[in-house]
Write a protein that holds these residues in place. Structure first.
Motif, PDB file in Angstrom:
ATOM      1  N   GLN A  38     -17.242  83.343  33.244  1.00 26.81           N
ATOM      2  CA  GLN A  38     -18.565  83.889  32.965  1.00 26.81           C
ATOM      3  C   GLN A  38     -19.637  83.177  33.813  1.00 26.81           C
ATOM      4  N   ILE A  39     -19.547  81.857  33.896  1.00 26.43           N
ATOM      5  CA  ILE A  39     -20.502  81.096  34.704  1.00 26.43           C
ATOM      6  C   ILE A  39     -20.351  81.490  36.175  1.00 26.43           C
ATOM      7  N   ARG A  40     -19.100  81.615  36.628  1.00 27.08           N
ATOM      8  CA  ARG A  40     -18.836  81.968  38.027  1.00 27.08           C
ATOM      9  C   ARG A  40     -19.366  83.370  38.351  1.00 27.08           C
ATOM     10  N   GLU A  41     -19.163  84.310  37.422  1.00 26.66           N
ATOM     11  CA  GLU A  41     -19.621  85.684  37.654  1.00 26.66           C
ATOM     12  C   GLU A  41     -21.142  85.774  37.727  1.00 26.66           C
ATOM     13  N   ASN A  42     -21.834  84.868  37.043  1.00 27.26           N
ATOM     14  CA  ASN A  42     -23.299  84.862  37.074  1.00 27.26           C
ATOM     15  C   ASN A  42     -23.854  84.137  38.294  1.00 27.26           C
ATOM     16  N   ALA A  43     -22.986  83.512  39.074  1.00 26.64           N
ATOM     17  CA  ALA A  43     -23.426  82.782  40.271  1.00 26.64           C
ATOM     18  C   ALA A  43     -23.146  83.634  41.506  1.00 26.64           C
ATOM     19  N   SER A  44     -24.063  83.584  42.455  1.00 24.20           N
ATOM     20  CA  SER A  44     -23.890  84.392  43.668  1.00 24.20           C
ATOM     21  C   SER A  44     -23.174  83.635  44.784  1.00 24.20           C
ATOM     22  N   SER A  45     -22.944  82.330  44.580  1.00 24.56           N
ATOM     23  CA  SER A  45     -22.257  81.531  45.595  1.00 24.56           C
ATOM     24  C   SER A  45     -21.573  80.346  44.930  1.00 24.56           C
ATOM     25  N   GLN A  46     -20.710  79.674  45.678  1.00 21.49           N
ATOM     26  CA  GLN A  46     -20.048  78.467  45.165  1.00 21.49           C
ATOM     27  C   GLN A  46     -21.083  77.386  44.847  1.00 21.49           C
ATOM     28  N   GLU A  47     -22.114  77.280  45.684  1.00 23.31           N
ATOM     29  CA  GLU A  47     -23.167  76.285  45.474  1.00 23.31           C
ATOM     30  C   GLU A  47     -23.915  76.554  44.171  1.00 23.31           C
ATOM     31  N   GLU A  48     -24.187  77.825  43.928  1.00 22.31           N
ATOM     32  CA  GLU A  48     -24.886  78.213  42.694  1.00 22.31           C
ATOM     33  C   GLU A  48     -23.989  77.964  41.472  1.00 22.31           C
ATOM     34  N   TYR A  49     -22.700  78.194  41.650  1.00 23.84           N
ATOM     35  CA  TYR A  49     -21.730  77.943  40.589  1.00 23.84           C
ATOM     36  C   TYR A  49     -21.707  76.454  40.248  1.00 23.84           C
ATOM     37  N   LEU A  50     -21.681  75.606  41.261  1.00 21.02           N
ATOM     38  CA  LEU A  50     -21.716  74.157  41.047  1.00 21.02           C
ATOM     39  C   LEU A  50     -22.983  73.747  40.304  1.00 21.02           C
ATOM     40  N   GLU A  51     -24.093  74.306  40.717  1.00 18.82           N
ATOM     41  CA  GLU A  51     -25.378  74.004  40.069  1.00 18.82           C
ATOM     42  C   GLU A  51     -25.342  74.438  38.598  1.00 18.82           C
ATOM     43  N   ALA A  52     -24.754  75.603  38.327  1.00 18.63           N
ATOM     44  CA  ALA A  52     -24.655  76.098  36.946  1.00 18.63           C
ATOM     45  C   ALA A  52     -23.759  75.173  36.110  1.00 18.63           C
ATOM     46  N   LEU A  53     -22.678  74.669  36.710  1.00 16.81           N
ATOM     47  CA  LEU A  53     -21.824  73.721  35.994  1.00 16.81           C
ATOM     48  C   LEU A  53     -22.586  72.438  35.697  1.00 16.81           C
ATOM     49  N   LEU A  54     -23.393  71.990  36.644  1.00 19.27           N
ATOM     50  CA  LEU A  54     -24.218  70.798  36.446  1.00 19.27           C
ATOM     51  C   LEU A  54     -25.193  71.008  35.282  1.00 19.27           C
ATOM     52  N   VAL A  55     -25.812  72.169  35.225  1.00 18.73           N
ATOM     53  CA  VAL A  55     -26.734  72.488  34.123  1.00 18.73           C
ATOM     54  C   VAL A  55     -25.978  72.451  32.794  1.00 18.73           C
ATOM     55  N   ASN A  56     -24.791  73.037  32.770  1.00 13.07           N
ATOM     56  CA  ASN A  56     -23.996  73.069  31.538  1.00 13.07           C
ATOM     57  C   ASN A  56     -23.540  71.686  31.104  1.00 13.07           C
ATOM     58  N   VAL A  57     -23.154  70.843  32.050  1.00  9.50           N
ATOM     59  CA  VAL A  57     -22.761  69.470  31.728  1.00  9.50           C
ATOM     60  C   VAL A  57     -23.955  68.729  31.134  1.00  9.50           C
ATOM     61  N   THR A  58     -25.116  68.918  31.723  1.00  4.32           N
ATOM     62  CA  THR A  58     -26.323  68.250  31.239  1.00  4.32           C
ATOM     63  C   THR A  58     -26.680  68.734  29.839  1.00  4.32           C
ATOM     64  N   PHE A  59     -26.514  70.025  29.602  1.00  7.81           N
ATOM     65  CA  PHE A  59     -26.758  70.562  28.255  1.00  7.81           C
ATOM     66  C   PHE A  59     -25.777  69.965  27.245  1.00  7.81           C
ATOM     67  N   GLN A  60     -24.499  69.850  27.631  1.00 10.10           N
ATOM     68  CA  GLN A  60     -23.505  69.246  26.726  1.00 10.10           C
ATOM     69  C   GLN A  60     -23.937  67.828  26.349  1.00 10.10           C
ATOM     70  N   TYR A  61     -24.479  67.116  27.324  1.00 17.45           N
ATOM     71  CA  TYR A  61     -24.975  65.754  27.098  1.00 17.45           C
ATOM     72  C   TYR A  61     -26.069  65.758  26.026  1.00 17.45           C
ATOM     73  N   ALA A  62     -26.995  66.715  26.123  1.00 19.76           N
ATOM     74  CA  ALA A  62     -28.072  66.825  25.125  1.00 19.76           C
ATOM     75  C   ALA A  62     -27.493  67.109  23.747  1.00 19.76           C
ATOM     76  N   ASN A  63     -26.544  67.990  23.706  1.00 17.47           N
ATOM     77  CA  ASN A  63     -25.912  68.366  22.443  1.00 17.47           C
ATOM     78  C   ASN A  63     -25.182  67.170  21.823  1.00 17.47           C
ATOM     79  N   THR A  64     -24.404  66.475  22.647  1.00 22.42           N
ATOM     80  CA  THR A  64     -23.653  65.304  22.174  1.00 22.42           C
ATOM     81  C   THR A  64     -24.611  64.224  21.675  1.00 22.42           C
TER      82      THR A  64
END
Length: 194
Positions: A38-64
């Motif tokens: 789902q994250i990959r499909e919402n990204a238009s490039s590998q770079e954007e996908y990496l950035e989206a993963l970074l955002v998600n990791v940071t969000f997990q940190y907030a949640n934890t």
């Protein structure tokens, strides 16, 4: 209770939690793969996908961190707050993250951890694994805190109130990290033997 006993009790409790049906390793892996797709499909490039993963990791940190703060408060005040109060705080994390500078302030900390690898392909593989690890640690921490608060577990959990909140948090997080690593290792072993 000694630190060793605290560690043993924490490991035993987490072990019991991950034996529940919703911790089925195949289902966990399929769930993560769906999220990553789902994250990959919402990204238009590998770079954007990496950035989206970074955002998600940071969000997990907030949640934890929210779950950690809640558990620490319970221990410091030596009381069991309601599961409902914990759930309502956790439900508000996305809004709080969105309404604050949390992502902008914390993403640089995780960029170095997420963007490891000598080329884009290696970085993506590493970022996916790192995302999976942080998600498992978060899910374990949230579930541990919810179980800590459950009235049926209080006779056992009251022992955790004998320690400083920092000792308990360090012990629980260390065990969450260990179990996350073991789950990922087990899934990698199963995948590589298929």
């Amino acid at each position: 209770m000694s630190i060793e006993l605290l560690s043993t009790n924490t490991a035993g409790f987490l072990s019991a939690l991950i034996r529940q049906p919703h911790w089925d390793k195949v289902e966990l892996q399929e769930g993560i793969q769906k999220v990553l797709l789902q994250i990959r499909e919402n990204a238009s490039s590998q770079e954007e996908y990496l950035e989206a993963l970074l955002v998600n990791v940071t969000f997990q940190y907030a949640n934890t961190n929210t779950a950690i703060s809640f558990l620490a408060q319970c221990i410091e005040e030596e009381q069991f707050f309601s599961q409902e109060s914990f759930q309502s705080i956790m439900v508000n994390v996305p809004r709080q993250v969105q309404d604050s500078n949390f992502l902008a302030e914390n993403m640089p900390k995780f960029k170095e951890l997420v963007y490891k690898g000598s080329n884009l392909e290696e970085q993506v593989l590493h970022a996916e694994m790192f995302f999976f690890h942080t998600k498992l640690v978060n899910d374990l921490m949230v579930e541990f805190t919810g179980a800590f608060l459950h009235p049926n577990n209080r006779d056992f959990m009251v022992n955790f109130l004998e320690y400083s909140s920092q000792v308990v948090i360090d012990t629980v997080m260390q065990n969450c990290q260990t179990y996350s690593n073991l789950i990922i290792e087990e899934l990698n072993t199963v995948t590589s033997t298929q």
